[in-house]
Design a protein around this motif. Structure first.
Motif, PDB file in Angstrom:
ATOM      1  N   THR A 109       4.141  16.816   3.092  1.00 39.84           N
ATOM      2  CA  THR A 109       3.640  15.462   2.851  1.00 39.84           C
ATOM      3  C   THR A 109       2.438  15.449   1.927  1.00 39.84           C
ATOM      4  OG1 THR A 109       2.257  15.620   4.844  1.00 39.84           O
ATOM      5  CG2 THR A 109       4.434  14.635   5.089  1.00 39.84           C
ATOM      6  N   ALA A 110       1.550  16.444   2.081  1.00 44.16           N
ATOM      7  CA  ALA A 110       0.322  16.417   1.285  1.00 44.16           C
ATOM      8  C   ALA A 110       0.579  16.772  -0.163  1.00 44.16           C
ATOM      9  CB  ALA A 110      -0.718  17.377   1.879  1.00 44.16           C
ATOM     10  N   THR A 111       1.447  17.744  -0.389  1.00 40.05           N
ATOM     11  CA  THR A 111       1.716  18.181  -1.750  1.00 40.05           C
ATOM     12  C   THR A 111       3.129  18.687  -1.835  1.00 40.05           C
ATOM     13  OG1 THR A 111       1.116  19.792  -3.468  1.00 40.05           O
ATOM     14  CG2 THR A 111       0.743  20.442  -1.195  1.00 40.05           C
ATOM     15  N   ALA A 112       3.697  18.574  -3.028  1.00 35.07           N
ATOM     16  CA  ALA A 112       5.085  18.988  -3.215  1.00 35.07           C
ATOM     17  C   ALA A 112       5.246  20.482  -3.120  1.00 35.07           C
ATOM     18  CB  ALA A 112       5.592  18.490  -4.568  1.00 35.07           C
ATOM     19  N   ASP A 165       0.832  -1.207   0.000  1.00 30.78           N
ATOM     20  CA  ASP A 165       0.000   0.000   0.000  1.00 30.78           C
ATOM     21  C   ASP A 165       0.868   1.260   0.000  1.00 30.78           C
ATOM     22  OD1 ASP A 165      -2.228  -1.592   0.025  1.00 30.78           O
ATOM     23  OD2 ASP A 165      -2.591  -1.415   2.187  1.00 30.78           O
ATOM     24  N   GLY A 166       2.035   1.179   0.673  1.00 33.52           N
ATOM     25  CA  GLY A 166       2.957   2.315   0.630  1.00 33.52           C
ATOM     26  C   GLY A 166       3.435   2.577  -0.779  1.00 33.52           C
ATOM     27  N   GLY A 167       3.673   1.503  -1.559  1.00 36.63           N
ATOM     28  CA  GLY A 167       4.056   1.671  -2.961  1.00 36.63           C
ATOM     29  C   GLY A 167       2.966   2.342  -3.772  1.00 36.63           C
ATOM     30  N   GLU A 168       1.696   1.974  -3.496  1.00 39.58           N
ATOM     31  CA  GLU A 168       0.581   2.627  -4.174  1.00 39.58           C
ATOM     32  C   GLU A 168       0.538   4.114  -3.837  1.00 39.58           C
ATOM     33  OE1 GLU A 168      -1.562   1.731  -6.344  1.00 39.58           O
ATOM     34  OE2 GLU A 168      -1.352  -0.436  -6.475  1.00 39.58           O
ATOM     35  N   ARG A 204       3.053   6.010  -2.964  1.00 39.60           N
ATOM     36  CA  ARG A 204       4.164   6.692  -3.646  1.00 39.60           C
ATOM     37  C   ARG A 204       3.863   6.889  -5.125  1.00 39.60           C
ATOM     38  NH1 ARG A 204       6.695   3.768   0.330  1.00 39.60           N
ATOM     39  NH2 ARG A 204       6.755   1.853  -0.907  1.00 39.60           N
ATOM     40  N   LYS A 205       3.179   5.931  -5.727  1.00 41.64           N
ATOM     41  CA  LYS A 205       2.785   6.095  -7.125  1.00 41.64           C
ATOM     42  C   LYS A 205       1.863   7.298  -7.283  1.00 41.64           C
ATOM     43  CE  LYS A 205       0.188   3.880 -10.849  1.00 41.64           C
ATOM     44  NZ  LYS A 205      -0.640   2.704 -11.243  1.00 41.64           N
ATOM     45  N   LYS A 206       0.879   7.427  -6.392  1.00 41.98           N
ATOM     46  CA  LYS A 206      -0.041   8.565  -6.455  1.00 41.98           C
ATOM     47  C   LYS A 206       0.705   9.879  -6.224  1.00 41.98           C
ATOM     48  CE  LYS A 206      -4.015   5.855  -4.896  1.00 41.98           C
ATOM     49  NZ  LYS A 206      -5.020   5.641  -3.814  1.00 41.98           N
ATOM     50  N   ARG A 207       1.680   9.848  -5.297  1.00 41.98           N
ATOM     51  CA  ARG A 207       2.444  11.067  -5.036  1.00 41.98           C
ATOM     52  C   ARG A 207       3.258  11.471  -6.262  1.00 41.98           C
ATOM     53  NH1 ARG A 207       7.317  12.287  -4.319  1.00 41.98           N
ATOM     54  NH2 ARG A 207       7.964  10.116  -4.264  1.00 41.98           N
ATOM     55  N   ARG A 208       3.848  10.481  -6.953  1.00 42.85           N
ATOM     56  CA  ARG A 208       4.623  10.804  -8.162  1.00 42.85           C
ATOM     57  C   ARG A 208       3.734  11.419  -9.229  1.00 42.85           C
ATOM     58  NH1 ARG A 208       7.410   5.879  -6.818  1.00 42.85           N
ATOM     59  NH2 ARG A 208       5.963   4.668  -8.094  1.00 42.85           N
ATOM     60  N   ILE A 209       2.516  10.877  -9.378  1.00 47.25           N
ATOM     61  CA  ILE A 209       1.578  11.436 -10.364  1.00 47.25           C
ATOM     62  C   ILE A 209       1.213  12.859  -9.986  1.00 47.25           C
ATOM     63  CG2 ILE A 209      -0.747  11.234 -11.306  1.00 47.25           C
ATOM     64  CD1 ILE A 209      -0.489   8.205 -11.029  1.00 47.25           C
ATOM     65  N   GLN A 210       0.988  13.095  -8.686  1.00 41.75           N
ATOM     66  CA  GLN A 210       0.646  14.441  -8.226  1.00 41.75           C
ATOM     67  C   GLN A 210       1.789  15.417  -8.476  1.00 41.75           C
ATOM     68  OE1 GLN A 210      -0.011  14.731  -4.025  1.00 41.75           O
ATOM     69  NE2 GLN A 210      -0.784  16.835  -4.119  1.00 41.75           N
TER      70      GLN A 210
END
Length: 494
Positions: free
Chosen positions: A474-477, A275-278, A280-286
């Protein structure tokens, strides 16, 4: 050195190697086998959950689990890193020796799985592996790793981590219909290195180093691999660093994406890791959506750029073209360093492209040199927050590497290194890689002042990378800083 192979009874497809020096190989009973089999079933290394206390934290991120991975006398499972390299070459069917004309692998395309359903699911345990860098027994190897101060060259270790990540993917992949003797019909390439955190332990040149890792998340054609590194000091393995690699699976000819075995968590903790990988995937897309090349800076960042601009002009002259450098600042254009790097056949990977680890090593050493020159004292590498591989680099390419200090805060500095392939005939440069590093020194550093809008965007990008590396945002870059009265390095709880 002796490397003995031990086949596990009752554990198919798992091969154990005992690395040793002059001592005799040990025999392992049922208890030791069970420890080895369970070595990757509980890993809070990259989990974002709080199910277990972690002894080490950096920037709010839990780096290491309280679980002791390699208990007992077992040193590694894959021999030395040289063994790993030779095994990868053998599995891929790569010819030894350089030739500019690479033998075709088109005959392997027919063996590439056509769907995910054609591949059996794998667990994290299936891909868990470890290897040794034998600095205590291989004196010739030691010369390649030792720095002028007697420490280990971190750039060399980055090379090994990149190759080891590829080996972990090899351990994960299982093609059941592949005939015996047929090479693996895949090409694995590094897409990016998400984040590398370092402990306070400085690696020495006279003690063995161990790399361990496993697959932590799998998409349809991409794989996330966690790799951590330890050094044996006073008889105990001590943590050095941890890295997350995102790898892409390609077909045998490296012309299109290839499906890869799905990953099925074996227990609740593995599910938390997945779930942590998921996440991180969402964070990369964001972060891709908020990239400054695609969208304008937010309101807070725009005000920040304007304030920097006002500080750098002579307000009495009422002219925008008269720039002044405020006290305690350094022009960004003056905080730079460049290097021309030639790549040779010895720097190639199994597919006759420049090995990603070679680029990582040269970029890191250039960034360290710039940090040393900028701070006028030896810097400490705190984090590598982002390494991106945009295009493959051909062997014999001429690389122009440029390093820039793009942001500072208190005693921290953020450095970006850009690798451009330079065409001497046309003069054109194509950016193939970007690297972001966070360094620290004991004393407070001068602030960075951009002159142009381009440099201002670098400044904002560096600030974002710094805050992510330090665990502040953490929420957004591109989140604004904490409330007034706190510094930019105040860490929020993750």
């Amino acid at each position: 050195m002796i490397a003995t192979r031990v086949r596990f009874g009752g554990l198919p497809n798992i091969v154990q190697r005992q690395f040793c020096g002059s001592r005799q190989p040990k025999r392992y009973g049922t208890v030791q086998y069970q420890r080895i089999a369970n070595v990757a079933t509980a890993n809070a290394l990259i989990s974002d959950t709080k199910t277990r206390a972690s002894p080490v934290t950096l920037g709010g991120h839990r780096m290491y689990s309280s679980i002791n991975y390699l208990r007992g006398d077992l040193e590694c499972t894959a021999g030395t890193m040289n063994d790993v390299k030779q095994t990868i070459i053998q599995k891929l069917g790569i010819e030894v020796g350089y030739t500019p004309f690479v033998s075709t692998r088109e005959h392997l395309v027919k063996y590439v799985p056509q769907s995910v359903s054609a591949l059996p699911p794998r667990s994290m345990q299936d891909s868990f592996t470890s290897a040794i860098i034998p600095l205590t027994t291989d004196k010739i190897l030691k010369d390649k790793y030792v720095g002028f101060m007697g420490n280990v060259r971190v750039g060399r270790l980055m090379e090994d981590m990149d190759m080891f990540a590829v080996w972990v993917v090899h351990k994960h992949v299982l093609v059941p219909d592949l005939p015996e003797g047929v090479s693996l019909p895949y090409t694995f390439v590094t897409v990016l290195v998400d984040k590398i955190d370092f402990t306070d332990l400085v690696p020495t040149h006279d003690a063995d180093i161990r790399l361990s890792g496993h697959v932590s998340w799998v998409g349809r054609t991409s794989v996330e691999v966690v790799v951590w590194m330890e050094q044996k000091l006073h008889g105990k393995w001590r943590k050095l660093t941890r890295a997350l690699f995102l790898m892409a699976a390609r077909d045998a000819t490296n012309t299109k994406a290839a499906f890869i075995n799905p990953l099925v968590p074996a227990n609740e903790e593995e599910k938390a890791i997945f779930d942590g990988g998921e996440s991180r995937k969402k964070r990369r897309i964001q972060m891709q959506q908020e990239d400054l090349l695609k969208t304008e800076p937010n309101d807070f960042e725009q005000r920040m750029v304007h304030e920097l601009f006002v500080k750098s002009i002579d307000t009495k002259s009422k002219a925008f073209n008269k720039r002044i450098l405020p006290p305690g600042y350094v022009w960004m254009e003056d905080a730079t360093m460049a290097n021309i790097v030639f790549s040779h056949p010895e720097d190639r990977n199994a597919h006759n492209k420049v090995f990603g680890g070679f680029l990582m090593r040269n970029a890191l050493e250039l960034s360290w040199a710039l940090a040393y020159n900028f701070a006028k004292r030896r810097p400490k590498l705190e984090h590598i927050s982002d390494i991106s591989f945009h295009h493959p680099v051909d062997v014999s390419s001429m690389l122009n590497m440029q390093a820039h200090v793009i942001f500072t805060d208190l005693h921290y500095m953020e450095i970006v290194v850009l690798a451009d392939v330079y065409d001497a005939v046309t003069g054109q440069q194509t950016t193939t890689n970007s690297f972001y590093y966070t360094y620290s020194v004991a004393e407070r550093l001068p602030k960075i002042m951009p002159k142009t809008y381009h440099e201002a965007m670098y400044y904002l990008d560096g600030r974002r990378k710094f805050r992510y590396a330090m665990g502040i945002d953490t929420a957004t870059a591109s989140s604004p800083p904490p409330a007034t009265g706190t510094t930019d390095t105040t860490k929020s709880k993750l």
